[in-house]
Design an enzyme around this catalytic site. Structure first.
Site, short mmCIF file in Angstrom:
data_model
loop_
_atom_site.label_atom_id
_atom_site.label_comp_id
_atom_site.label_asym_id
_atom_site.label_seq_id
_atom_site.Cartn_x
_atom_site.Cartn_y
_atom_site.Cartn_z
N SER A 1 23.52 97.01 -39.08
CA SER A 1 24.00 95.73 -38.56
C SER A 1 24.83 95.87 -37.30
CB SER A 1 24.75 95.00 -39.67
OG SER A 1 25.17 93.74 -39.25
N ASP B 1 23.98 90.27 -33.08
CA ASP B 1 24.41 91.61 -33.50
C ASP B 1 23.18 92.50 -33.66
OD1 ASP B 1 23.40 90.68 -35.93
OD2 ASP B 1 24.88 91.78 -37.11
N ASP C 1 21.20 93.61 -35.93
CA ASP C 1 20.03 93.20 -36.71
C ASP C 1 19.78 91.70 -36.63
OD1 ASP C 1 22.30 92.68 -38.23
OD2 ASP C 1 21.25 92.92 -40.13
N ASP D 1 21.16 88.97 -37.49
CA ASP D 1 21.43 87.95 -38.50
C ASP D 1 22.65 87.13 -38.11
OD1 ASP D 1 23.20 90.03 -38.99
OD2 ASP D 1 23.01 89.95 -41.16
MG MG Z 1 24.13 91.92 -39.02
#
Ligand code: MG
Length: 443
Positions: free
Chosen positions: A93, A235, A237, A239
């Site tokens: 992440s 960010d 990844d 999300d």
């Molecule tokens: Mg993330």
């Protein structure tokens, strides 16, 4: 092994291929035969960990559907869409490049709950893997689900109205997984897209994967330089999404949450957020006749609570926003699309929309605390207090001039103190008072 969001660690120290292999075997043993959707972000250790995890799943008879480099929300959307048994996302992440991690996804696309993680851990520690005979070893297939994900996001907003507005958007993917999907999503929504750090690169040359006010100076400049309507940073990844207004103003995550809640939560409907979130969210939700529901800190907990109470919207102050009509997980793509939808419907600029949300100041502090002492500190704090309190996570005390939250950190031997008030000075004053109180109790 599992933290608040999967297993994380520095590659080849805690996060090794051996760990990934065994985790694949344990996950496949727990969920049983069937297919497992597997995706990664852009980190350079992904191939190493993905191949090891794949081997593990195949050895216990599971099949792998490899969806390649994708944002976490795209992977999570793909699991129920492909009717898979479960899924896994290889990502750390927002952590720096030397980290990586593995997040297990349940068949409904949500992050696996604590109970499932404990059972997988149990199989792992006992080496209780159910290896299959040679003729039942799993197989791998490759699939591209990115189009399906983008279609799903677009179906949730008024696409033609957004397209008419021809917004200019500067998008900073931070060289992360968002690069594979999000610029195209914005283009399909009729935006003129100015891309920044949108080449996938696991060394993250553009900026660190965590989008904060300090790491986004390039984005702020480019929004103003291109007279853009909005800036977005994702960010590692994708999300989480954070926003920048057309005047180059950074929107705090709390403000984004409140702004969206103002437009998404109708009378009688529920909005979920952790106890640490700003009062500006409850201000707008209760003013609209909606209801706030508070949880402990941590995104999977917010998602679970949203399912439990049938909330229409929820999220965290770090830019993790959950739109249940689409799916029960944080989704940076949906966050961008919904923000454009709100701008298109209201005809207002992002800074005008942000200006409608009340402002509060938050002050954060911490005190080192041995894990054995945390319980006692919280108990003493509750006993000594005569104000209204909320004990969902740590102790939240409502004061005449704001609130203070004292809670043990989930990952470090620390007690965290958050204080919120109308102005920064008062917030800092409240925080220092309680920091001193905790230090005194520790003596
Ligand atoms: Mg993330």
């Amino acid at each position: 092994m599992f933290g608040t969001n999967g297993i994380r660690g520095i590659v080849n120290q805690e996060m090794t291929s051996e760990l990934a292999l065994k985790l694949g075997m344990a996950t496949g043993t727990f969920f049983g035969r069937g297919s497992y959707v597997l995706g990664t972000d852009t980190r350079i250790s992904n191939q190493m960990l993905k191949n090891a995890f794949t081997s593990g799943v195949l050895s216990v008879g599971g099949d792998i559907i490899d969806v390649g480099i994708v944002p976490s929300p795209t992977l999570q959307y793909s699991v129920p869409y492909l009717c898979a048994q479960a899924g896994a996302m290889i990502t750390a992440s927002h952590n720096p490049p030397e980290f990586n991690g593995i997040k297990i996804i349940d068949s409904d696309g949500t992050e696996a709950e604590r109970g499932i993680e404990e059972k997988i851990e149990n199989i792992f520690h006992k080496d209780a893997y159910r290896l299959v005979f040679w003729d039942a070893i799993g197989q791998v297939q490759y699939m591209d689900t990115r189009d399906r994900y983008r279609d799903a996001v677009r179906s949730q907003v008024n696409e033609s109205l957004i397209q008419e507005k021809k917004f200019t958007v500067v998008l900073d993917c931070g060289n992360g997984a968002g690069s594979m999907v999000m610029p195209y999503l914005l283009r399909e929504l009729g935006c003129r897209v100015v891309s920044l750090n949108c080449q996938p690169d696991g060394l993250f040359p553009g900026r660190l994967p965590e989008p904060t006010r300090d790491t986004l100076s390039d984005l702020l400049c480019m929004v103003q330089g291109n007279t853009a309507d909005m800036g977005v940073a994702l960010d590692g990844d994708a999300d989480r999404a954070v926003f920048v207004t057309e005047t180059g103003g950074y929107l705090d995550g709390d403000k984004t949450l409140a702004l969206m809640a103002h437009h998404l939560v109708s009378p009688g409907e529920k909005c979920v957020t952790p106890v640490s979130s700003s009062s500006c969210i409850s201000d707008v939700v209760t003013k609209n006749g909606g209801e706030m529901v508070y949880t402990r800190v941590g995104a999977p907990l917010v998602a679970r609570k949203m399912i439990e109470v049938s909330a229409v919207f929820g999220g965290e102050e770090n830019g993790g926003l959950i739109f249940p009509r689409h799916q029960y997980c944080r989704d940076g793509g949906m966050a961008m699309a919904v923000m454009l939808d709100i701008m298109a419907h209201t005809g207002k600029t992002l800074s005008q929309l942000a200006g409608e949300i009340p402002s509060y100041a938050l002050f954060k502090g911490k005190v080192p605390c041995p894990p054995g002492e945390m319980e006692r500190i919280l108990e003493e704090l509750v006993e000594g207090e005569n104000q209204d309190m909320d004990l969902v996570d740590g102790v939240k005390i409502f004061l005449p001039e704001g609130w203070v939250l004292v809670r043990p950190s989930g990952t470090e031997p620390l007690i965290r103190v958050y204080a919120e008030a109308r102005d920064p000075k008062t917030a800092e004053k409240i925080a220092s008072m309680y920091l001193a109180l905790v230090r005194e109790m520790l003596k």
